[in-house]
Scaffold this active site. Structure first.
Site, PDB file in Angstrom:
ATOM      1  N   LYS A 134     -71.383  38.588 -38.532  1.00 33.99           N
ATOM      2  CA  LYS A 134     -72.112  37.529 -39.155  1.00 33.99           C
ATOM      3  C   LYS A 134     -72.413  37.831 -40.752  1.00 33.99           C
ATOM      4  O   LYS A 134     -72.727  38.941 -40.824  1.00 33.99           O
ATOM      5  CB  LYS A 134     -73.672  37.972 -38.473  1.00 33.99           C
ATOM      6  CG  LYS A 134     -73.936  37.599 -37.048  1.00 33.99           C
ATOM      7  CD  LYS A 134     -74.493  36.029 -36.969  1.00 33.99           C
ATOM      8  CE  LYS A 134     -74.429  35.574 -35.611  1.00 33.99           C
ATOM      9  NZ  LYS A 134     -74.954  34.253 -35.699  1.00 33.99           N
ATOM     10  N   ASP A 162     -69.707  33.779 -39.474  1.00 32.28           N
ATOM     11  CA  ASP A 162     -70.870  32.732 -39.307  1.00 32.28           C
ATOM     12  C   ASP A 162     -71.898  32.987 -40.266  1.00 32.28           C
ATOM     13  O   ASP A 162     -72.453  33.948 -40.311  1.00 32.28           O
ATOM     14  CB  ASP A 162     -71.442  32.910 -37.887  1.00 32.28           C
ATOM     15  CG  ASP A 162     -72.266  31.871 -37.450  1.00 32.28           C
ATOM     16  OD1 ASP A 162     -72.627  31.032 -38.348  1.00 32.28           O
ATOM     17  OD2 ASP A 162     -72.917  32.079 -36.356  1.00 32.28           O
TER      18      ASP A 162
END
Length: 323
Positions: A134, A162
């Site tokens: 992330k 992401d």
């Protein structure tokens, strides 16, 4: 003879789970069971705060209305609320034995915690080494340095990143600056790096870092198509809609030469095991993104293989309605 039962659950989360700047202390949702004769089917309806368009209260109301009509002998159309459409379609697919039992329990591990322990765990991954990071929660430069270190340390590792549209174009470029150009091809894709699709497209072309569509897939004007720099679409069924809708998106992605990845929205173990079955069925050659169970403190009704978390059965859930 048709019957149905609707339950509500609330499972404590690990203290550090933050979604779009809000701490998620519990994961709340609905489980439903439909029955016809000797056959049964389960589904999960769990809007994700900050991501779903509907609230849990709205989902509960819609699910109850749908189930009452179904129990009375009707075959109602899919709900317009994605989480409701998905949960109900899974329950009916199990009931009608249309959801294959075989599952893909592999997962791309989420890279968090102590770096030394992380390197050891990633190095020990069997087969294709794919992990997820992330980015966008901290400084873009820091994210770039971490990604670069991981790729340098593990030459057979591929990363999925992401960003959840969290970067300006300038910040995205700052991230890329710290990732060695020779390593960038081992970034399988970076999901939605910038705040607009056009910025993300330009970023991909300028840096050679492939991108994937995630939030875009759920927007009304989105069209699945081949584009320079775009490698994949990420389908999160709880946020997307019915099984049929998800299947259509997978087929469109494959027809366009794109990878389709089935991803989780922090479902319970019941929902995750169904996502693993859907992934094996619709995307058998692609590692799904389902490494979220460790964020929760218990499992529900069905156990995820190898998880040591305690398993709650229906007696530990709140029964809302039964016919």
């Amino acid at each position: 003879m048709r019957s149905a039962t609707l339950y509500r659950y609330s499972v404590p989360m690990d203290a550090g789970v933050v979604l779009r700047n809000q701490r998620l202390k519990t994961r709340e949702g609905l489980l439903l069971q439909v029955q016809q004769g000797e056959r049964r089917g389960w589904g999960e309806i769990a809007p994700l705060p900050g991501f779903s368009q509907e609230t849990l209260a709205q989902a509960e109301q819609a699910a109850l209305a749908w189930l009452q009509r179904w129990q009375a002998g009707e075959n109602p159309a899919d709900s317009s609320l994605p989480s409701v459409a998905f949960g109900l379609s899974c329950a009916l697919a199990e009931l009608e034995q249309r959801l294959p039992q075989q599952a893909d329990y592999r997962k791309a591990p989420l890279c968090t915690g102590d770096p030394d322990a992380l390197f050891e765990a990633l190095a020990a991954l069997p087969g294709e080494k794919v992990a997820k990071v992330k980015v966008g929660l901290y400084e873009a430069v820091r994210d770039g340095m971490i990604v670069n270190v991981l790729l340098e340390a593990l030459p057979d590792l591929r990363l999925r990143l992401d960003a959840n549209r969290s970067w300006t174009r300038a910040k995205a470029d700052g991230f890329a600056k710290y990732v060695n150009p020779a390593l960038r091809e081992r970034i399988a894709f970076l999901e939605e790096p910038c705040q607009t699709r056009d910025e993300s497209r330009d970023f991909a072309l300028a840096t050679g870092i492939a991108i994937a569509w995630d939030e875009s897939v759920r927007e009304a004007d989105f069209v699945v198509q081949a584009e320079p720099g775009v490698a994949a679409i990420v389908i999160k069924p709880m946020l997307t809609g019915s099984l049929e809708r998800c299947r259509t998106l997978v087929e469109q992605a494959h027809a366009a030469g794109l990878t389709a990845v089935i991803g989780s929205s922090i479902e319970s173990s019941l929902g995750l095991t169904q996502l693993a079955r859907i992934a094996r069925w619709l995307t058998p050659d692609t590692l799904p993104g389902l490494d979220t169970l460790a964020l929760m403190q218990a499992q529900l009704v069905r156990r995820w293989p190898e998880s040591a978390l305690p398993l709650w059965d229906v007696h530990q859930l709140e029964r809302l309605w039964c016919s």
